[in-house]
Design a protein around this motif. Structure first.
Motif, PDB file in Angstrom:
ATOM      1  N   GLU A  22       1.339  -1.287   0.500  1.00 36.26           N
ATOM      2  CA  GLU A  22      -0.092  -0.208   0.100  1.00 36.26           C
ATOM      3  C   GLU A  22       0.251   1.319  -0.041  1.00 36.26           C
ATOM      4  OE1 GLU A  22      -2.482  -0.408   3.294  1.00 36.26           O
ATOM      5  OE2 GLU A  22      -3.731  -2.187   2.830  1.00 36.26           O
ATOM      6  N   LEU A  23       0.411   1.936  -0.297  1.00 36.64           N
ATOM      7  CA  LEU A  23       0.654   3.381  -0.877  1.00 36.64           C
ATOM      8  C   LEU A  23       0.169   4.304  -0.428  1.00 36.64           C
ATOM      9  CD1 LEU A  23       2.210   3.223  -4.411  1.00 36.64           C
ATOM     10  CD2 LEU A  23       3.532   2.695  -2.628  1.00 36.64           C
ATOM     11  N   PRO A  24       0.140   4.607   1.177  1.00 32.61           N
ATOM     12  CA  PRO A  24       0.021   5.531   1.734  1.00 32.61           C
ATOM     13  C   PRO A  24      -0.246   7.705   0.419  1.00 32.61           C
ATOM     14  CG  PRO A  24       1.417   5.544   2.564  1.00 32.61           C
ATOM     15  CD  PRO A  24       2.260   4.871   1.466  1.00 32.61           C
ATOM     16  N   ILE A  25      -1.552   7.531   1.034  1.00 34.76           N
ATOM     17  CA  ILE A  25      -1.873   8.996   0.391  1.00 34.76           C
ATOM     18  C   ILE A  25      -2.222   9.896   1.000  1.00 34.76           C
ATOM     19  CG2 ILE A  25      -4.138   9.832  -1.177  1.00 34.76           C
ATOM     20  CD1 ILE A  25      -4.655   7.312  -2.015  1.00 34.76           C
ATOM     21  N   THR A  26      -3.313   9.999   1.995  1.00 39.38           N
ATOM     22  CA  THR A  26      -3.746  10.948   3.150  1.00 39.38           C
ATOM     23  C   THR A  26      -4.136   9.930   4.269  1.00 39.38           C
ATOM     24  OG1 THR A  26      -4.155  13.140   3.297  1.00 39.38           O
ATOM     25  CG2 THR A  26      -6.161  11.281   2.463  1.00 39.38           C
ATOM     26  N   ARG A  27      -5.124  11.188   5.261  1.00 38.61           N
ATOM     27  CA  ARG A  27      -5.759  10.613   6.604  1.00 38.61           C
ATOM     28  C   ARG A  27      -7.080  11.042   6.368  1.00 38.61           C
ATOM     29  NH1 ARG A  27      -2.808   7.990  10.095  1.00 38.61           N
ATOM     30  NH2 ARG A  27      -0.545   8.056  10.055  1.00 38.61           N
ATOM     31  N   GLU A  33      -4.926   5.965   8.344  1.00 36.89           N
ATOM     32  CA  GLU A  33      -4.699   6.361   6.809  1.00 36.89           C
ATOM     33  C   GLU A  33      -5.714   5.548   5.871  1.00 36.89           C
ATOM     34  OE1 GLU A  33       0.179   6.250   6.408  1.00 36.89           O
ATOM     35  OE2 GLU A  33      -0.694   4.041   6.406  1.00 36.89           O
ATOM     36  N   VAL A  34      -5.093   6.462   4.295  1.00 39.61           N
ATOM     37  CA  VAL A  34      -6.031   6.166   3.115  1.00 39.61           C
ATOM     38  C   VAL A  34      -4.710   5.549   2.305  1.00 39.61           C
ATOM     39  CG1 VAL A  34      -7.096   6.635   0.783  1.00 39.61           C
ATOM     40  CG2 VAL A  34      -7.946   7.589   3.581  1.00 39.61           C
ATOM     41  N   SER A  35      -4.643   4.844   1.966  1.00 38.69           N
ATOM     42  CA  SER A  35      -3.498   4.146   0.961  1.00 38.69           C
ATOM     43  C   SER A  35      -4.087   3.615  -0.878  1.00 38.69           C
ATOM     44  CB  SER A  35      -2.467   3.233   1.263  1.00 38.69           C
ATOM     45  OG  SER A  35      -2.165   3.107   2.822  1.00 38.69           O
ATOM     46  N   LEU A  36      -3.488   3.689  -1.817  1.00 38.05           N
ATOM     47  CA  LEU A  36      -3.096   2.796  -2.559  1.00 38.05           C
ATOM     48  C   LEU A  36      -2.660   1.702  -3.123  1.00 38.05           C
ATOM     49  CD1 LEU A  36      -4.435   4.079  -5.867  1.00 38.05           C
ATOM     50  CD2 LEU A  36      -1.211   4.056  -6.153  1.00 38.05           C
ATOM     51  N   PRO A  37      -3.529   0.642  -2.093  1.00 36.81           N
ATOM     52  CA  PRO A  37      -4.094  -1.188  -2.817  1.00 36.81           C
ATOM     53  C   PRO A  37      -2.966  -1.604  -4.271  1.00 36.81           C
ATOM     54  CG  PRO A  37      -5.276  -0.287  -3.561  1.00 36.81           C
ATOM     55  CD  PRO A  37      -5.177   0.224  -3.347  1.00 36.81           C
ATOM     56  N   ILE A  38      -1.867  -2.145  -3.837  1.00 34.46           N
ATOM     57  CA  ILE A  38      -1.437  -2.579  -5.443  1.00 34.46           C
ATOM     58  C   ILE A  38      -0.726  -4.011  -4.621  1.00 34.46           C
ATOM     59  CG2 ILE A  38       1.037  -1.907  -6.031  1.00 34.46           C
ATOM     60  CD1 ILE A  38       0.860   0.684  -6.202  1.00 34.46           C
ATOM     61  N   PRO A  87      -6.286  -2.105  -8.719  1.00 29.23           N
ATOM     62  CA  PRO A  87      -7.414  -2.061  -8.962  1.00 29.23           C
ATOM     63  C   PRO A  87      -7.986  -0.942  -8.086  1.00 29.23           C
ATOM     64  CG  PRO A  87      -6.366  -3.738  -7.037  1.00 29.23           C
ATOM     65  CD  PRO A  87      -5.451  -2.987  -7.649  1.00 29.23           C
ATOM     66  N   VAL A  88      -7.794  -0.105  -7.946  1.00 32.05           N
ATOM     67  CA  VAL A  88      -8.582   1.114  -7.193  1.00 32.05           C
ATOM     68  C   VAL A  88      -7.902   2.247  -7.169  1.00 32.05           C
ATOM     69  CG1 VAL A  88     -10.155   1.950  -5.277  1.00 32.05           C
ATOM     70  CG2 VAL A  88     -10.392  -0.439  -6.119  1.00 32.05           C
ATOM     71  N   VAL A  89      -8.182   3.264  -8.086  1.00 24.40           N
ATOM     72  CA  VAL A  89      -6.803   4.374  -8.104  1.00 24.40           C
ATOM     73  C   VAL A  89      -8.243   5.746  -7.064  1.00 24.40           C
ATOM     74  CG1 VAL A  89      -5.312   5.528  -9.031  1.00 24.40           C
ATOM     75  CG2 VAL A  89      -5.831   4.077  -9.887  1.00 24.40           C
ATOM     76  N   ASN A  90      -8.521   5.444  -7.204  1.00 25.07           N
ATOM     77  CA  ASN A  90     -10.069   6.632  -6.150  1.00 25.07           C
ATOM     78  C   ASN A  90     -10.196   6.025  -5.346  1.00 25.07           C
ATOM     79  OD1 ASN A  90     -11.464   8.774  -5.797  1.00 25.07           O
ATOM     80  ND2 ASN A  90     -12.862   9.146  -7.564  1.00 25.07           N
ATOM     81  N   VAL A  91      -9.032   5.579  -4.147  1.00 21.59           N
ATOM     82  CA  VAL A  91     -10.060   5.060  -3.149  1.00 21.59           C
ATOM     83  C   VAL A  91     -11.398   6.101  -2.450  1.00 21.59           C
ATOM     84  CG1 VAL A  91      -9.705   4.018  -0.561  1.00 21.59           C
ATOM     85  CG2 VAL A  91      -8.039   3.667  -2.138  1.00 21.59           C
ATOM     86  N   HIS A  92     -11.102   6.977  -1.905  1.00 19.49           N
ATOM     87  CA  HIS A  92     -11.906   7.628  -1.503  1.00 19.49           C
ATOM     88  C   HIS A  92     -13.336   7.687  -2.972  1.00 19.49           C
ATOM     89  CE1 HIS A  92      -8.315  10.229  -0.035  1.00 19.49           C
ATOM     90  NE2 HIS A  92      -9.482  10.339   1.075  1.00 19.49           N
ATOM     91  N   ARG A 122      -2.187  14.784  -5.785  1.00 16.63           N
ATOM     92  CA  ARG A 122      -1.204  14.488  -4.680  1.00 16.63           C
ATOM     93  C   ARG A 122      -1.634  12.547  -5.238  1.00 16.63           C
ATOM     94  NH1 ARG A 122      -0.306  16.576   0.481  1.00 16.63           N
ATOM     95  NH2 ARG A 122      -0.929  19.164   0.548  1.00 16.63           N
ATOM     96  N   ILE A 123      -2.675  12.279  -5.307  1.00 15.44           N
ATOM     97  CA  ILE A 123      -3.045  11.145  -5.895  1.00 15.44           C
ATOM     98  C   ILE A 123      -2.815  11.128  -7.181  1.00 15.44           C
ATOM     99  CG2 ILE A 123      -4.496   9.240  -7.016  1.00 15.44           C
ATOM    100  CD1 ILE A 123      -6.237  10.382  -4.230  1.00 15.44           C
ATOM    101  N   ALA A 124      -2.686  11.261  -8.311  1.00 15.93           N
ATOM    102  CA  ALA A 124      -2.641  11.526  -9.311  1.00 15.93           C
ATOM    103  C   ALA A 124      -0.729  11.792  -9.865  1.00 15.93           C
ATOM    104  CB  ALA A 124      -2.524  12.407 -10.630  1.00 15.93           C
TER     105      ALA A 124
END
Length: 317
Positions: A22-27, A33-38, A87-92, A122-124
């Motif tokens: 997981e790559l941390p995005i924000t809180r 914590e919200v992370s980008l799953p990979i 699988p999910v880029v736009n987690v929010h 920031r996600i981009a």
């Protein structure tokens, strides 16, 4: 010589193995914590590095299922090269079932982004630095937007020989030469030297087998075409219908829409596609094709206003 491990974020993936990270995005405001799953599939043998992503728009769930099924069919000890699956880029947006981010920004108009920009930026930026920068080919999975549905199709720069080869290998029912939109993932990744296939299939917030299966097979065909998995056996795929240019037939009246046409249907200029009715069933206006071509998308909204987009027709080469 043994293949090197693959670095992403703060982890390394050994050859012949698969690892989730997981790559941390924000809180969130709660502190969570919200992370980008990979997931990285790092093959035992050398080969290309490819990414596949879905849900840049949070309501596009078809691609999430496509990636799940593709990953379930891969064996890292037999895999050649490396696949980065997001699988999910736009987690929010995904958590809320919403196309956009909480600030209503469209993530696919926010590239290349910035490490200190908006949430979308920031996600981009994170996605470009940690995923795109490592890859030579990407497959970007989408669905139609709200209350629309799309025929499985590849949109790409078909004038580029390598991209055309990849699109042909995917073998969707249709492949469309598509102009690049500023701020899109395809635009920015292309500027960085990656070939990108944008795949459209199905409707938002729906898992339809007819939309999922062609994409699962298509992704695997691309991987096979690049030598990352063994070629398919059996009958060759039906070639994609190549299209150049497209347009929407729009409502000439406000009313209740009943479409007689369907996705993938070949139509001729002036052919009747359906009609608009009032609430008592009186015909207000018939809907006719405005060109020869193939139906690659249409609205699923029964109530339409004058000027609304109804049927998307692509011109066949």
């Amino acid at each position: 010589m043994k293949r090197e491990s693959f670095a992403i974020g703060n982890v390394r993936v050994r050859p012949g193995s698969t690892k989730n990270t997981e790559l941390p995005i924000t809180r969130l405001v709660t502190g969570a914590e919200v992370s980008l799953p990979i997931r990285v599939v790092h093959g035992k043998e050398d080969g290309p590095v490819v990414w596949v992503n879905a849900a840049i728009h949070g309501d596009e769930v078809v691609g999430v299922e496509v990636i799940r099924e593709v990953l379930a069919s891969l064996y890292p000890k037999e895999f050649r090269g490396t696949l980065i699956a997001v699988p999910v880029v736009n987690v929010h947006g995904f958590l809320a079932g919403d196309r956009y981010l909480p600030d209503r920004r469209d993530l696919n108009r926010s590239f290349p982004g910035s490490a200190r920009g908006s949430l979308a930026g920031r996600i981009a930026h994170l996605f470009l630095q940690e995923v795109v920068a490592k890859c030579e080919v990407g497959i970007d999975l989408h669905t139609a937007s709200d209350r629309r549905t799309n025929l499985p199709q590849v949109r790409a720069d078909l004038d580029d020989a390598r991209t055309r080869e990849l699109a042909t290998a995917f073998a969707a029912p249709a492949m469309m030469h598509s102009e690049i939109r500023d701020g899109s993932l395809r635009h920015v990744a292309g500027e960085r030297g990656a070939r990108v296939l944008l795949v459209e299939s199905g409707a938002p917030l729906r898992l339809d087998d007819w939309a999922i299966e062609p994409c699962v097979v298509g992704v695997r065909r691309v991987l096979a075409g690049m030598g990352m998995i063994d070629p398919f056996e059996g009958e060759p795929p039906t070639p994609s219908i190549e299209c150049r240019g497209s347009g929407w037939v729009r409502a000439r009246r406000t009313g209740i829409l009943r479409l007689d046409a369907h996705l993938g249907q070949h139509v001729a200029l002036g052919e009747r596609l359906g009609a608009l009715y009032d609430s008592f069933g009186k015909t207000l206006r018939a809907v006719y094709a405005d060109r020869d071509g193939i139906i690659v998308g249409h609205t699923e909204a029964p109530l339409v206003n004058s000027g609304d987009a109804l049927v998307h027709i692509a011109t066949i080469v």
